[in-house]
Design an enzyme around this catalytic site. Structure first.
Site, PDB file in Angstrom:
ATOM      1  N   HIS B 381     -27.162   0.312   5.739  1.00 52.03           N
ATOM      2  CA  HIS B 381     -26.972  -0.593   4.610  1.00 52.03           C
ATOM      3  C   HIS B 381     -25.787  -1.514   4.929  1.00 52.03           C
ATOM      4  O   HIS B 381     -24.770  -1.057   5.448  1.00 52.03           O
ATOM      5  CB  HIS B 381     -26.577   0.175   3.351  1.00 52.03           C
ATOM      6  N   GLU B 384     -24.920  -5.627   0.696  1.00 51.61           N
ATOM      7  CA  GLU B 384     -25.574  -5.565  -0.629  1.00 51.61           C
ATOM      8  C   GLU B 384     -24.506  -5.923  -1.671  1.00 51.61           C
ATOM      9  O   GLU B 384     -23.972  -5.061  -2.368  1.00 51.61           O
ATOM     10  CB  GLU B 384     -26.138  -4.153  -0.869  1.00 51.61           C
ATOM     11  N   ASP B 466     -36.778   0.090  -2.599  1.00 47.79           N
ATOM     12  CA  ASP B 466     -35.460   0.694  -2.827  1.00 47.79           C
ATOM     13  C   ASP B 466     -35.518   1.933  -3.726  1.00 47.79           C
ATOM     14  O   ASP B 466     -35.464   3.048  -3.231  1.00 47.79           O
ATOM     15  CB  ASP B 466     -34.489  -0.351  -3.381  1.00 47.79           C
ATOM     16  N   ASP B 467     -35.608   1.748  -5.031  1.00 50.46           N
ATOM     17  CA  ASP B 467     -35.612   2.865  -5.980  1.00 50.46           C
ATOM     18  C   ASP B 467     -36.641   2.610  -7.077  1.00 50.46           C
ATOM     19  O   ASP B 467     -36.293   2.495  -8.260  1.00 50.46           O
ATOM     20  CB  ASP B 467     -34.220   3.017  -6.615  1.00 50.46           C
TER      21      ASP B 467
END
Lengths: 538, 538
Positions: B381, B384, B466-467
């Site tokens: 990651h 972000e 993602d989620d």
């Protein structure tokens, strides 16, 4: 790889990534005062990130640096207790800003000043856009319109709020004001109605009109009230003067405002609509000279280098009609070579005609300008949009192919690697208007604004205010503030580079430009000394 | 310049500007069906821009294509009458999506499915994060936590809502549910409380928590309820299976979910916390094989190529602790070489430790991986964030210097010309999560999302979810929909390129990758034929 090697490589990579930034030269040869001033400002910003921007206030939720201007401005906050004026903003107000390269003249001076002016002219009349009388039910959408009328009309109604009022009836302003329905606040309610009609309020920008399309519909209405006042020659004269004085007070030393010449004649003092464009220029020229003289007498000649006009008309006209305006512009340039900076066509790019509708007349304009040996560049709006490949976005291709000297906004250029290369390599500056972009909903707040992309790609940027009277962002300090408060890379030196670039990419002739820049550098170093002496923890 | 020359130059300029786009090769050799399908989709989109996205609805203001997902989704709209399912979305659901390269496994399967599972296990207990009983006053902020407990505890209180309840008391789930205060809705109120705690709702995303900082604070709470369920091995098994089935149903044929291995042991069926990471992998492996077998028996082997796991821990740990996880990851890779795709450390980059805290252990990890000859890349990651030069933004430098094979999100990379060059030249893909970025407030809506910048700079992009369980955006169709509805440049072929790239930039070994891509191409051409046969005006 050793940690030492890693961090050496990392440092190189960051340098390469930032290699195109225009503030690099300045950063490489900082004076001691500049180093200290930059640190002071970073320290103040860091302290205020906690003390000002870290806790919510009664009437304002979701506080953060670079937040929505209409609710978050340190000064304009709707809740006076919410956010006190920041020290960072005070530093911004003192900074020499260089040139203002993108502002629509009829939306530059404080609305209260304009309204006080209007009330001094008994010749002015008012009407409402409602079909019938203005009432509690329609006042929030009703708009006032103004016109100087020499022979008073005996309209049946005494007031805009009387039952018998109909929309086409012009009423003397003072009479309409005095007789405004007491239930709507009487004269004070009338004043409020007029002043509210000239601005965008937070409930509109962030609520009811929270899309580019809707906020533009609101935005254009703010000009319906002001235009009738602005186009009355006595007001125009005072307004232009006020624009200069307000700008100079904010540290702007040179301006290239856009004037909308769509209307062919202004109203003269007696209410005749007979003042041609050349007289608008003569007034403008005289006022510039008067102010320069006044400042010179006060030993402040460094504060004002003068101003030029960007001739504009509106992207609703036909290509044939555009030709009249290009010829008008060329004729004015020939008569006032020192006054006309360039040519532009304005309007909401998402709904107005695309530049492709005007290629033939604009190519013809360029050819004629070259033939006549004039210094009369295109200074086109382009890319003021969120679309990806829509007509407003593709206007960027045309603006550049038509040889625009700068780009008005250029907001969507960050999607276009080749066009960014062209701007960097050919020295085409962007007139970037942070607060305008946010209120007109291209970006939700400053942290989402693409300015860092433009800077890292080495495109020259001149920060501009666009329509400060509509946004309540008078001068340039607010725009500079929103930029520096929302980026950790950007410091005082970056702002200095943008201020200097605003002069560098102005249309001033070389010798005047050199003089203006030298003068700016002197003021900059005085400013830097002052900032360097501040105690960030005070 | 003649108009003909102008338009020829213009066409060249647009080509140069788009020269880096990865969809160019595909666009240069379209089949007739692809041409027709692309046009059909553009026509449907244009028609729906007027019929669906042009007028406001009773409960939803400011409708526009690519608007906020939680209020604007065609399916999830809070007002059922507001927006009917669009034809464009239906096309998206049928598209073969390729690989899902960025999803956190414990937030991938439908929350209702998870809750129905939980209710089947009497061993599960629940407690509330409130100091005292759950009440009308605190239910909107109270969170449920779950744990399997083998020996029932005789807590004094029968219900979470009883006056005597205190936060540390675990209550059997079924008992807590049955005895939930009728004034709070009884069992149905209990179910609603639990389900609401696992998602972000529009009032939070677009109102009370409308900043990156605040929405992340809400976001992390959604895992407090689900984690206790997810880490119960019987539920984990059913959950993993459901994730695969839902993904396959949405046209995803290969997955590289991230699993959070921060917790060292899962709870076994009997409620002992003794299941080590290697057993998590064995379960995962078995389920993949079972589903492959089932699909093969149905003649659907093209629909699923399997899955690998990206090993993750959390950016709150010390560098020393990280070393334990890297060694654990390497050991698991050695035991299950076909199952471990790579290594990552997750968490809110704006508040967690920056990658610079972990340089030494991550360099050591890379060295050890090379020494052992393992195919075990970092898949970090980075970026972000909305910051410009903040620690989350500068994580991008470290991710690339540490040799990340892909970048999770990379949202802020558009500010970094050199880093975009590196990604394009070195084939480092971005795992871009449009709906996640919007709900977590990096972008207000899709038209502001930087995806077009990434595409025009030729960076490989794999659209990811993602989620989805937290966002209510199950599968990838919603993300693909949000992308195509908000750009005029992007058409079906661009989406196809991104789907293909998701396989191309997966960690599949070469031969398997070639097979997966060939299979995807077959499905793509069947899909394109189907779309080409649609009547856009129907």
């Amino acid at each position: 790889m050793s940690l030492q090697d890693y961090y050496s490589t990392r440092s190189d990579l960051i340098s390469q990534d930032r290699a195109r930034r225009r503030d690099n030269i300045r950063l490489a040869s900082l004076t001691e005062a500049e180093k200290r001033a930059d640190k002071v400002v970073r320290d103040i910003r860091a302290a205020e990130e906690t003390s000002v921007w870290n806790s919510d206030h009664e009437s304002i939720k979701n506080i953060f640096p670079g937040m929505e201007f209409l609710t978050g401005s340190p000064i304009l906050s709707t809740s006076k207790e919410a956010i006190d004026a920041t020290r960072l903003f005070k530093v911004m107000t003192k900074m020499p800003k260089g040139a203002l390269l993108h502002a629509h003249l009829d939306a530059t001076a404080d609305k209260k000043f304009l309204w006080e002016l209007a009330l001094r002219h008994p010749i002015l009349h008012v009407r409402a856009t409602t079909p019938g009388p203005v009432s509690a039910a329609n006042i929030s959408s009703a708009l006032p319109e103004f016109m100087p009328i020499s022979e008073p009309q005996l309209s049946g109604a005494l007031s805009l709020t009387d039952a018998g009022y109909s929309a086409d009836k012009w009423i003397p302003l003072s009479q309409a004001r005095e007789a405004f329905d007491p239930a709507l606040g009487g004269p004070a309610g009338f004043d409020k109605w007029v002043l509210d009609s000239m601005v965008i309020n937070p409930a509109e920008a962030y609520g009811t009109h929270n899309t580019v399309t809707k906020i533009w519909q609101k935005f254009v209405t703010t000009f319906r009230a002001s235009t009738g006042l602005f186009l009355y020659r006595p007001i125009y004269n005072d307004y232009v003067r006020q624009f200069f004085l307000e700008s100079i007070a904010d540290g702007i030393s040179y301006m290239e405002p856009r004037i909308n010449f769509y209307t062919k004649f202004m109203f003269d003092a007696s209410g005749e609509q007979n003042v041609p464009h050349r007289e608008w220029l003569r007034d403008f020229d005289r006022i510039v000279k008067e102010i320069k003289e006044e400042l010179k007498n006060e030993g402040r000649e460094d504060e004002f280098f003068g101003a030029k006009i960007i001739y504009t008309t509106v992207r609703i006209i036909t290509p044939e009609e555009l030709q009249w305006y290009t010829e008008d512009c060329i004729a004015l340039k020939q008569e006032f070579p020192h006054l006309i900076a360039g040519f532009d066509v304005v309007g909401d790019e998402n709904v107005c005609r695309p530049l492709t509708d005007y290629i033939a007349p604009l190519l013809a304009f360029n050819a004629r300008v070259a033939e006549l040996g004039l210094d009369l560049p295109l200074l086109l709006h382009a890319g003021e949009t969120l679309t990806d490949g829509g007509k407003a976005d593709t206007n960027l291709y045309d603006a550049l192919l038509l040889g625009t000297k700068r780009i008005g906004h250029g907001f969507s250029i960050v999607k276009h690697p080749k066009l960014m290369d062209m701007c960097r390599e050919q020295g085409i500056a962007l007139e970037v208007c942070p607060i305008s972009n946010e209120i007109l909903r291209l970006t939700s707040s400053m942290p989402m604004h693409p300015l860092p992309i433009m800077l890292n790609n080495g495109i020259p940027v001149a920060l501009s205010s666009d329509d400060p009277a509509v946004f309540g962002s008078m001068g340039l300090s607010y725009d500079f503030f929103q930029v520096i408060v929302s980026s950790e890379v950007t410091g005082l030196i970056t702002l200095g580079q943008m201020a200097r670039d605003s002069l560098e990419f102005s249309t001033l002739p070389t010798s005047e430009k050199e003089e203006a820049i030298a003068s700016w550098e002197r003021r900059w170093h005085r400013f830097v000394e002052e900032v360097a002496s501040l105690d960030p923890s005070a």
